[in-house]
Design a protein around this motif. Structure first.
Motif, PDB file in Angstrom:
ATOM      1  N   ALA A   1      -6.303  85.972 -73.196  1.00 50.04           N
ATOM      2  CA  ALA A   1      -6.908  87.206 -73.693  1.00 50.04           C
ATOM      3  C   ALA A   1      -6.280  87.615 -75.027  1.00 50.04           C
ATOM      4  N   SER A   2      -4.959  87.495 -75.108  1.00 48.04           N
ATOM      5  CA  SER A   2      -4.263  87.836 -76.346  1.00 48.04           C
ATOM      6  C   SER A   2      -4.664  86.916 -77.488  1.00 48.04           C
TER       7      SER A   2
ATOM      8  N   ASP B   1      -8.072  87.780 -78.690  1.00 49.81           N
ATOM      9  CA  ASP B   1      -8.239  89.187 -79.035  1.00 49.81           C
ATOM     10  C   ASP B   1      -9.329  89.831 -78.195  1.00 49.81           C
TER      11      ASP B   1
ATOM     12  N   LYS C   1      -9.862  91.869 -74.191  1.00 48.91           N
ATOM     13  CA  LYS C   1      -9.059  92.641 -73.239  1.00 48.91           C
ATOM     14  C   LYS C   1      -8.809  91.907 -71.932  1.00 48.91           C
ATOM     15  N   TYR C   2      -9.802  91.179 -71.439  1.00 49.44           N
ATOM     16  CA  TYR C   2      -9.671  90.594 -70.105  1.00 49.44           C
ATOM     17  C   TYR C   2     -10.159  89.138 -70.103  1.00 49.44           C
TER      18      TYR C   2
ATOM     19  N   ASP D   1     -14.504  92.573 -72.709  1.00 48.97           N
ATOM     20  CA  ASP D   1     -13.773  93.805 -72.992  1.00 48.97           C
ATOM     21  C   ASP D   1     -14.101  94.889 -71.977  1.00 48.97           C
TER      22      ASP D   1
ATOM     23  N   LEU E   1     -13.746  96.349 -68.389  1.00 45.65           N
ATOM     24  CA  LEU E   1     -12.879  96.269 -67.209  1.00 45.65           C
ATOM     25  C   LEU E   1     -13.690  96.143 -65.921  1.00 45.65           C
TER      26      LEU E   1
END
Length: 381
Positions: A54-55, A58, A60-61, A208, A210
């Motif tokens: 995810a990092s 870029d 979120k999930y 992105d 959730l």
């Protein structure tokens, strides 16, 4: 098509085994940690990969799944697609794309593609939407990003979700955003032959959102809720009818070891594609062209030629492993003979299926292999 049966390629489609050798220490260390330490039920085995993935992208999930095919099924399920619903997609893709729609009981609706880059023709999508449409499913074939800005506008106007099949497009960008930025859910393949390869089958669903990430994770794990703050973290209560489709932790180790090199490898692919383009500019072939927003990652370099079969055969005689993908296209496949899509007219899709040839592109190619392909291009094209 007659092909040369020769596995002793001078230029194969991929050489992931070379990368595995170069990362031997990192991979073996990770495998030993998984295999020789106590098993932890739930998501713990691949949580580090999900977080770093995810990092890196870029986003979120990230949810690690058994394969991109599994990811498509789970993503559509997370969007509440089922019997009676329609999903708009294209016919020039792996059967995983259309099969995922059928498997959950929805109806496949095909639109044609652009001859320029082989992605969904967005101008045809709005007229294909009905009151039963639930999802638009573009395919970023060969690492060519679809125009999801245009699709996002249609989706928002009609209250639809976008599930992006980016199986081959990790590392690609559109309008200076990572692939999938404009979609609700994006599926990436991490299979052994893909741009970021495991040693078997693996995939990732990124988003992105959730709520959608939690639903994909829930359906992935037998419909059991996972909460890292709970002891035990994995509940024994099934809150939905889910599947058993997590990523194999051994494959997660392999992918995790390779993740730091993603952009370096993507840049190498782009360089090779640029060399092919320069060599082919004055030849009697049609090269892919892209919008100013598109920054492809090139899982292969794909061109069109009326001499496709001859060129494919001749390149393979030179032990260059070219490919002819998705021929026939999905609406011409025997499995869909009794499906409504079999009667559709998709002239561009059919033209591409008859003329497309894929040249090998992978980061393990050395200069001598690249020069060998370029020489063959001069001889044959």
């Amino acid at each position: 098509i007659m092909t040369v049966q020769n596995t002793d390629w001078i230029v194969p489609r991929g050489q992931g085994y070379d990368t595995n050798r170069s990362l031997r220490k990192e991979i073996i260390s990770g495998l030993e940690n998984v295999m020789f330490n106590p098993y932890v039920a739930g998501n713990a085995e691949f949580q580090p990969l999900e977080s770093d993935f995810a990092s890196k992208l870029d986003v979120k999930y990230a949810v690690a799944v058994q394969s991109a095919t599994a990811g498509l099924i789970l993503a559509l399920r997370a969007c509440d697609v089922g019997p009676g619903d329609e999903v708009i997609t294209v016919g020039n893709s792996d059967i995983s794309t259309t099969a995922a729609i059928s498997i959950i009981g929805a109806t496949i609706v095909l639109v044609d593609i652009l001859e320029s880059d082989y992605t969904m023709d967005c101008s045809q999508v709005a007229s294909a939407v009905t009151d039963r449409t639930k999802v638009i499913l573009p395919v970023d074939l060969y690492g060519h990003p679809s125009d999801c800005i245009a699709l996002r506008k249609i989706a928002d106007e009609r209250g639809l979700k976008i599930v992006e099949d980016a199986a081959l497009a990790i590392g690609a960008r559109y309008a200076n955003h990572r692939v999938g930025f404009y979609s609700d859910l994006t599926i990436i393949s991490l299979a052994a032959s893909k741009p970021l390869p495991s040693s078997g089958n693996a995939g990732m669903v990124v988003t992105d959102n959730l709520e959608l990430a939690e639903k994909v994770s829930l359906y992935r794990g037998y419909g059991k809720e996972f909460d890292s703050n709970r002891n035990p973290p994995l509940s024994d209560e099934h809150v939905v009818e889910g599947f058993n489709l997590p990523m194999d932790p051994l494959q997660a180790v392999v992918v995790h070891a390779k993740l730091p090199y993603l952009m370096e490898w993507t840049d190498k692919r782009k360089r090779i594609a640029g060399l092919y383009r320069s060599a082919l500019l004055d030849k009697e072939v049609k090269l892919p062209t892209f919008s100013e927003n598109a920054d492809p990652s090139f899982s292969s370099y794909v061109i069109l030629s009326s001499r496709r079969d001859e060129l494919h055969q001749e390149m393979r005689k030179r032990r260059i492993e070219t490919g002819t993908h998705y021929a026939p296209s999905m609406h011409k496949q025997p499995v869909y003979r009794d499906n409504a899509i079999s009667g559709q007219s998709l002239p561009v899709t059919e033209k591409v299926a008859h003329e497309l040839i894929a040249l090998p592109v992978h980061p393990e190619m050395d200069d001598s292999q690249i020069d060998y392909v370029l020489t063959a291009i001069e001889d044959l094209f």
